[in-house]
Design a protein around this motif. Structure first.
Motif, short mmCIF file in Angstrom:
data_model
loop_
_atom_site.label_atom_id
_atom_site.label_comp_id
_atom_site.label_asym_id
_atom_site.label_seq_id
_atom_site.Cartn_x
_atom_site.Cartn_y
_atom_site.Cartn_z
N CYS A 70 34.60 41.22 25.94
CA CYS A 70 35.60 40.94 25.13
C CYS A 70 36.92 41.01 25.74
N GLY A 71 36.92 42.07 26.83
CA GLY A 71 38.35 42.43 27.52
C GLY A 71 38.68 41.46 28.33
N PHE A 72 38.09 40.32 28.54
CA PHE A 72 38.51 39.37 29.47
C PHE A 72 39.96 38.82 29.63
N PRO A 73 40.75 38.82 28.46
CA PRO A 73 41.88 38.30 28.55
C PRO A 73 42.83 38.94 29.39
N LEU A 224 38.20 35.44 39.62
CA LEU A 224 38.68 35.91 38.32
C LEU A 224 38.47 34.92 37.17
N GLU A 225 38.45 33.51 37.74
CA GLU A 225 37.96 32.45 36.69
C GLU A 225 36.35 32.58 36.51
N THR A 230 32.95 33.22 32.04
CA THR A 230 31.64 33.72 31.68
C THR A 230 31.45 34.80 30.51
N SER A 231 32.74 35.67 30.73
CA SER A 231 32.94 36.60 29.50
C SER A 231 33.31 35.93 28.31
N LEU A 232 33.96 34.67 28.38
CA LEU A 232 34.10 34.22 27.14
C LEU A 232 33.14 33.73 26.59
N THR A 272 36.16 51.13 26.40
CA THR A 272 34.97 50.66 26.84
C THR A 272 35.01 49.37 27.39
N ALA A 273 35.72 48.39 26.38
CA ALA A 273 35.99 46.94 26.91
C ALA A 273 36.79 46.94 28.08
#
Length: 356
Positions: A70-73, A224-225, A230-232, A272-273
């Protein structure tokens, strides 16, 4: 290993990607070492924070799964800072193909993270980390069949040594295991961790295959994309699981009962994220710069860093079996590093030949 396969008179040969050929050797090694640092340090920190979450009263496997992606932003910041000319939007594949890649890999990552969370719930941080070394053995097989990775004697020895290391740990009676005296829970933790390592190895090989044969893009923007989207998808899988299992109803009570307080509870999840995202970027960057097998190998270095850190932080018992397993794993790592050194010499010869 800078592998980009081409057919040459019916046989495969190794060539160097065009984008990487533009980098000087020093620049390439700097990028590789930065990626290695982020991968090893972030992965060790993430595992220790995950074990801390469980130790202090956390009990939600889906929250532990969610924080891994969830830390992808935060990755949008470096993506926006990259020059527009380096955008991966020029990838030759269609939008439909991109969506399919992101959905399939994202779902696999979500399942993989759930298995890792389950394994960490039942295992000590040191045992969990050493078991994760099995991912290199799996990746050796996947790289051979999916990425046409050449398996030399040194790589084969490396895979065998790391596999033996994982087997030794799984047979060990870990007195520090959170599962206590329950051998069944301990075995479930071992099984989930090894299965997660298998899926992780598969997705790394599929990512490399996507970069080289589908996306055909050699920009860091695409790295990065790939990580962001994929994290989203993986985060959506975790959120669905969180609500479907009704664990979300227990989060408020879990936060209040967290032994170190609510502020530390939030900081633990946030830290952790962030750590998982930095580690994931390092892993994907190494796939881009070198290969999926090399990325997986560097990830196994955490089996040296994390168990020692766990001993210092959580006072895990360093059993004789763990010591032997770590030594065997280190020998396997040494074999592979030497093989990569030999491959680097071949790459330098290829660069000189192409320059002429």
């Amino acid at each position: 290993m800078l592998l980009l396969k081409e057919e040459d008179e019916g046989t495969r040969r190794t060539s160097v990607p065009t984008q990487l050929m533009k980098l000087k050797r020093t620049q390439w090694w700097i990028l590789v070492f930065i990626s290695i640092f982020f991968l090893i340090s972030a992965q060790a920190i993430a595992v220790l924070l995950g074990r801390f979450y469980y130790n202090e009263g956390g009990n939600s496997k889906w929250i532990s799964t969610l924080v891994q992606t969830c830390g992808f932003p935060i990755l949008y910041l470096p993506l926006c800072l990259l020059p527009a000319s380096h955008s991966s939007s020029s990838s030759s594949c269609s939008f439909k193909t991109l969506v399919w890649i992101y959905l399939s890999l994202g779902f696999a990552i979500g399942l993989d993270n759930l298995l890792y969370s389950t394994g960490l719930l039942y295992l000590s941080a040191s045992t969990y980390s050493i078991l994760c070394a099995s991912q290199l053995a799996f990746n050796g097989v996947f790289s051979f069949y999916i990425n046409s990775q050449k398996i030399t004697c040194l790589i084969l020895f490396s895979v065998l040594f790391l596999s033996v290391s994982a087997v030794l740990v799984s047979l060990d009676d870990d007195s520090n295991s959170p599962s206590g005296d329950s051998k069944w829970s301990y075995l479930i933790g071992c099984f989930c961790t090894v299965l997660a390592s298998l899926i992780y190895s598969l997705q790394l090989s599929l990512m490399q295959f996507s970069f080289e044969n589908v996306l055909k893009s050699e920009t860091f923007s695409m790295v990065l994309e790939m990580q962001i989207y994929t994290s989203l998808v993986a985060s959506c899988v975790a959120v669905i699981g969180l609500f479907a299992s009704r664990e979300w109803m227990l989060l408020s009570e879990e936060m209040k009962e967290f032994q170190e307080g609510q502020v530390i509870y939030v900081l633990t999840l946030v830290g952790t994220a962030v750590a998982w995202q930095l580690g994931s970027v390092g892993a994907v960057a190494l796939i881009f710069l070198v290969s999926s097998l090399f990325s997986n190998l560097i990830g196994t270095l955490s089996l040296i860093v994390t168990p020692l850190a766990a001993i210092a932080v959580f006072h895990d018992k360093l059993t004789e079996v763990k010591i032997v397993a770590m030594l065997i794993a280190f020998m396997g790592f040494t074999f592979y590093i030497y093989q990569n050194y030999l491959d680097d010499l071949n790459v330098q010869r290829a660069r000189k030949t192409q320059a002429e």
